[in-house]
Design a protein around this motif. Structure first.
Motif, mmCIF file in Angstrom:
data_model
loop_
_atom_site.group_PDB
_atom_site.id
_atom_site.type_symbol
_atom_site.label_atom_id
_atom_site.label_comp_id
_atom_site.label_asym_id
_atom_site.label_seq_id
_atom_site.Cartn_x
_atom_site.Cartn_y
_atom_site.Cartn_z
ATOM 1 N N LEU A 48 0.829 -1.202 0.000
ATOM 2 C CA LEU A 48 0.000 0.000 0.000
ATOM 3 C C LEU A 48 0.864 1.252 0.000
ATOM 4 O O LEU A 48 0.528 2.248 -0.660
ATOM 5 C CB LEU A 48 -0.920 0.001 1.221
ATOM 6 N N ASN A 49 1.973 1.197 0.707
ATOM 7 C CA ASN A 49 2.881 2.340 0.736
ATOM 8 C C ASN A 49 3.395 2.655 -0.666
ATOM 9 O O ASN A 49 3.417 3.814 -1.091
ATOM 10 C CB ASN A 49 4.052 2.051 1.678
ATOM 11 N N GLY A 50 3.801 1.615 -1.398
ATOM 12 C CA GLY A 50 4.264 1.838 -2.758
ATOM 13 C C GLY A 50 3.174 2.406 -3.658
ATOM 14 O O GLY A 50 3.422 3.299 -4.475
ATOM 15 N N SER A 51 1.945 1.896 -3.488
ATOM 16 C CA SER A 51 0.835 2.398 -4.300
ATOM 17 C C SER A 51 0.525 3.853 -3.979
ATOM 18 O O SER A 51 0.292 4.673 -4.877
ATOM 19 C CB SER A 51 -0.410 1.531 -4.068
ATOM 20 N N ILE A 52 0.510 4.191 -2.685
ATOM 21 C CA ILE A 52 0.208 5.564 -2.279
ATOM 22 C C ILE A 52 1.274 6.524 -2.798
ATOM 23 O O ILE A 52 0.968 7.607 -3.325
ATOM 24 C CB ILE A 52 0.088 5.652 -0.744
ATOM 25 N N ASN A 53 2.529 6.125 -2.668
ATOM 26 C CA ASN A 53 3.611 6.988 -3.155
ATOM 27 C C ASN A 53 3.523 7.191 -4.668
ATOM 28 O O ASN A 53 3.800 8.287 -5.185
ATOM 29 C CB ASN A 53 4.970 6.389 -2.783
ATOM 30 N N ALA A 54 3.139 6.128 -5.394
ATOM 31 C CA ALA A 54 2.983 6.261 -6.843
ATOM 32 C C ALA A 54 1.860 7.242 -7.176
ATOM 33 O O ALA A 54 1.962 8.016 -8.140
ATOM 34 C CB ALA A 54 2.688 4.892 -7.456
ATOM 35 N N ILE A 55 0.808 7.226 -6.367
ATOM 36 C CA ILE A 55 -0.289 8.173 -6.588
ATOM 37 C C ILE A 55 0.187 9.607 -6.372
ATOM 38 O O ILE A 55 -0.105 10.508 -7.166
ATOM 39 C CB ILE A 55 -1.471 7.843 -5.660
ATOM 40 N N TRP A 56 0.936 9.835 -5.278
ATOM 41 C CA TRP A 56 1.451 11.190 -5.018
ATOM 42 C C TRP A 56 2.312 11.677 -6.183
ATOM 43 O O TRP A 56 2.143 12.791 -6.680
ATOM 44 C CB TRP A 56 2.283 11.215 -3.746
ATOM 45 N N VAL A 57 3.254 10.821 -6.599
ATOM 46 C CA VAL A 57 4.170 11.231 -7.672
ATOM 47 C C VAL A 57 3.401 11.465 -8.970
ATOM 48 O O VAL A 57 3.612 12.470 -9.672
ATOM 49 C CB VAL A 57 5.266 10.163 -7.875
ATOM 50 N N GLY A 58 2.505 10.546 -9.318
ATOM 51 C CA GLY A 58 1.763 10.672 -10.559
ATOM 52 C C GLY A 58 0.857 11.893 -10.582
ATOM 53 O O GLY A 58 0.774 12.607 -11.593
ATOM 54 N N ARG A 59 0.187 12.152 -9.461
ATOM 55 C CA ARG A 59 -0.750 13.289 -9.407
ATOM 56 C C ARG A 59 -0.025 14.627 -9.403
ATOM 57 O O ARG A 59 -0.458 15.584 -10.044
ATOM 58 C CB ARG A 59 -1.616 13.168 -8.156
ATOM 59 N N PHE A 60 1.064 14.718 -8.645
ATOM 60 C CA PHE A 60 1.733 16.005 -8.453
ATOM 61 C C PHE A 60 2.800 16.304 -9.495
ATOM 62 O O PHE A 60 3.048 17.461 -9.812
ATOM 63 C CB PHE A 60 2.356 16.073 -7.056
ATOM 64 N N LEU A 61 3.460 15.272 -10.005
ATOM 65 C CA LEU A 61 4.628 15.496 -10.856
ATOM 66 C C LEU A 61 4.459 14.986 -12.279
ATOM 67 O O LEU A 61 5.296 15.278 -13.136
ATOM 68 C CB LEU A 61 5.868 14.851 -10.223
ATOM 69 N N GLY A 62 3.452 14.173 -12.552
ATOM 70 C CA GLY A 62 3.175 13.761 -13.917
ATOM 71 C C GLY A 62 3.754 12.418 -14.301
ATOM 72 O O GLY A 62 4.416 11.733 -13.510
ATOM 73 N N GLU A 63 3.494 12.019 -15.575
ATOM 74 C CA GLU A 63 3.849 10.689 -16.047
ATOM 75 C C GLU A 63 5.358 10.472 -16.145
ATOM 76 O O GLU A 63 5.851 9.372 -15.901
ATOM 77 C CB GLU A 63 3.197 10.443 -17.402
ATOM 78 N N ASP A 64 6.110 11.510 -16.520
ATOM 79 C CA ASP A 64 7.559 11.337 -16.608
ATOM 80 C C ASP A 64 8.144 10.990 -15.249
ATOM 81 O O ASP A 64 9.040 10.126 -15.135
ATOM 82 C CB ASP A 64 8.213 12.613 -17.140
ATOM 83 N N ALA A 65 7.683 11.646 -14.208
ATOM 84 C CA ALA A 65 8.176 11.360 -12.861
ATOM 85 C C ALA A 65 7.769 9.961 -12.426
ATOM 86 O O ALA A 65 8.550 9.247 -11.788
ATOM 87 C CB ALA A 65 7.644 12.397 -11.874
ATOM 88 N N LEU A 66 6.539 9.553 -12.781
ATOM 89 C CA LEU A 66 6.094 8.214 -12.415
ATOM 90 C C LEU A 66 6.924 7.160 -13.137
ATOM 91 O O LEU A 66 7.300 6.139 -12.551
ATOM 92 C CB LEU A 66 4.611 8.054 -12.773
ATOM 93 N N ALA A 67 7.224 7.411 -14.406
ATOM 94 C CA ALA A 67 8.090 6.493 -15.148
ATOM 95 C C ALA A 67 9.479 6.446 -14.531
ATOM 96 O O ALA A 67 10.118 5.389 -14.471
ATOM 97 C CB ALA A 67 8.179 6.924 -16.614
ATOM 98 N N ALA A 68 9.957 7.583 -14.032
ATOM 99 C CA ALA A 68 11.274 7.638 -13.402
ATOM 100 C C ALA A 68 11.316 6.775 -12.148
ATOM 101 O O ALA A 68 12.280 6.020 -11.920
ATOM 102 C CB ALA A 68 11.630 9.080 -13.057
ATOM 103 N N THR A 69 10.286 6.862 -11.313
ATOM 104 C CA THR A 69 10.269 6.043 -10.095
ATOM 105 C C THR A 69 10.161 4.567 -10.437
ATOM 106 O O THR A 69 10.748 3.719 -9.755
ATOM 107 C CB THR A 69 9.108 6.454 -9.177
ATOM 108 N N SER A 70 9.429 4.228 -11.496
ATOM 109 C CA SER A 70 9.309 2.819 -11.892
ATOM 110 C C SER A 70 10.653 2.254 -12.306
ATOM 111 O O SER A 70 11.028 1.141 -11.909
ATOM 112 C CB SER A 70 8.297 2.681 -13.043
ATOM 113 N N ASN A 71 11.402 2.999 -13.093
ATOM 114 C CA ASN A 71 12.739 2.549 -13.498
ATOM 115 C C ASN A 71 13.648 2.398 -12.294
ATOM 116 O O ASN A 71 14.400 1.419 -12.171
ATOM 117 C CB ASN A 71 13.352 3.536 -14.493
ATOM 118 N N ALA A 72 13.601 3.358 -11.379
ATOM 119 C CA ALA A 72 14.456 3.305 -10.199
ATOM 120 C C ALA A 72 14.084 2.141 -9.296
ATOM 121 O O ALA A 72 14.960 1.476 -8.722
ATOM 122 C CB ALA A 72 14.358 4.626 -9.430
#
Length: 494
Positions: A48-72
């Protein structure tokens, strides 16, 4: 099968401490369930922590940032697997020592694991920071996400020692029979991480606006705070694995203990790498089928992360119980523990699979719109493959028991064969006849091969003859005397 009685010369401590659970006596089924449920809760919180963090990043910073966290995160999982096996090996030593009531042996094994894992995670973290750009280029990280991924990954690498220490301490506590304390401190870590993410991303209140680095810093901060709080709790409550005074010298890894932890830990870590490599290879096959299939598969993976949790929790509980009973020479209970674990896996994982299939469209629709072309593809994948996690859970139980006696090479070989020649071989080889469905059928067929191999190894393999034990304190006396001054504390630093 009979086993030699525990050595009476070993130091025994009969006193009960807060958090310690004796898994060698009493009813097996209820004890196993009481141990497994908090572990399941910890797994759910972590996901759940990973899902919540992905929501924060995706909502606030956009798809490029979400893709960045996925790669990392892919990279971090591989790095985590490289040192995770050491913690699992230490847990086996701790569990068997507790089964023999050898608390000092458990502390020595735990101390050596702290020193070894801390050193390894610091080295890996430093190398990761230095070579992060090259790693991201090897992964062909999209140009729009590269700089964001680099910032995120470097902060995560800096927090690796704290995260690894937290996981190691959780595993050590479970080896003593305590699965409840890890649940509370996992909750603390999740609350801090999820709560700090929007604060540090957006710069709320006095906090600076850090963007994607804020998300990584939240993870780093939550890990450091949680591990420091857990170390203080272990010390203040005088839990069995506490190290204080002259015992702090145990953090300097003993040569024989280190050899045992490394020899058992490397194959366990390799199992995680095999799973990761097979997963990446499957992603490559799926990516060739178009964006809608890739999206449908990605949504399915999100749900599978939750479906497999009961199996992982029951497997961990069985391993801890088996280790204590093997250490106590209670082989009469080991077979019953295995049977109870298989039954609980059937019930709990079966229930998770049933719910997933019963509410297939509703659950998957949370991630994609109801009119998305990816939704029917994800539903089809689920219908063909999700039931295989019941077989996966059976493998986790059987592997958990054999690992509890230090047998690690058999499971590695079985896992490799089921993942590569069988699962990936079928995914490619059956496509001329089954088309895309060959990929989805390869999951339950691979799981069936895995559980059959695990059952055969459990029944006929030499794992009962394996020996893993903490050497007596006298064997390390010279090292101990030369290290009379404590050089570290139970509270690791990053």
């Amino acid at each position: 099968m009979d086993s030699p009685s525990p050595d009476p010369s070993r130091k025994r401590e009969g006193s009960r401490s807060p958090g310690q659970r004796d898994l060698t006596t009493g009813p097996i089924a209820s004890t196993l369930l009481a141990f497994a449920l908090p572990t399941l809760g910890s797994n759910v919180l972590q996901s759940l922590n990973g899902s919540i963090n992905a929501i924060w990043v995706g909502r606030f910073l956009g798809e490029d940032a979400l893709a960045a966290t996925s790669n990392a995160n892919i990279i971090m999982f591989l790095m985590f697997g490289a040192v995770f096996g050491f913690g699992m090996a230490a847990t086996i030593l701790v569990g068997q020592s507790f089964g023999r009531r050898d608390v000092e042996g458990a502390r020595r094994a735990f101390g050596s694991a702290i020193g070894l894992v801390l050193a390894a995670s610091v080295i890996v973290g430093a190398l990761g920071w230095i070579f992060a750009p090259r790693i991201l280029r090897l992964l062909a990280t999209p140009p729009g996400a590269f700089e964001l991924a680099l910032v995120y990954l470097r902060v995560i690498f800096a927090g690796l020692p704290g995260q690894m220490m937290l996981v190691l301490m959780f595993m050590g506590l479970r080896g003593t029979g305590d699965s409840l304390t890890p649940l509370w401190f996992m909750g603390l870590s999740v609350l801090l991480d999820a709560g700090l993410n929007p604060v540090l991303i957006l710069g709320l209140g006095p906090a600076p606006a850090m963007g994607i680095a804020g998300s990584a810093t939240a993870t780093l901060t939550s890990g450091v705070v949680a591990v420091a709080a857990l170390a203080a709790y272990i010390h203040l409550r005088d839990l069995p694995l506490r190290l204080k005074g002259a015992e702090l010298r145990y953090i300097l890894p003993e040569v024989r203990l280190t050899r045992t932890i490394v020899s058992k830990g490397l194959p366990i870590g390799a199992q995680m790498l095999v799973i990761s490599a097979a997963g990446l290879a499957m992603v490559g096959l799926v990516n060739r089928l178009g964006v809608h299939t890739t999206a449908g598969y990605g949504v399915t993976l999100q749900m599978w992360a939750y479906v497999q949790m009961p199996a992982l929790a029951v497997g961990a509980a069985v391993s801890a119980m088996a280790a204590q009973n093997i250490g106590a020479g209670r082989w009469d209970r080991v077979g019953r523990i295995t049977g109870a674990g298989l039954l609980f896996n059937l019930v709990l994982t079966g229930a998770a699979v049933g719910l997933m299939l019963a509410f297939n469209r509703q659950i998957l629709g949370l991630f994609v719109g109801g009119d998305s072309p990816a939704l029917p593809i994800a539903e089809h994948i689920n219908a063909l493959a999700t039931w295989g996690f019941i077989l996966f859970g059976g493998t986790m139980v059987l592997f958990g028991v054999v690992r509890a006696n230090g047998a690690v090479w058999g499971p590695l070989v079985i896992l490799f064969v089921s993942m590569f020649p069988i699962r990936l071989g079928l995914a490619v080889g059956l496509q001329p006849w089954l088309g895309t469905d060959a990929l989805w059928w390869s999951f339950p067929i691979g799981s069936a091969a895995n559980v059959i191999g695990a059952a055969l190894y459990y029944r006929y393999g030499p794992w009962r003859d394996a020996r893993v034990a903490v050497p007596s304190a006298d064997e390390g006396a010279a090292r101990s005397n030369s290290a009379a001054e404590a050089t570290g504390t139970l509270k690791p630093v990053t």
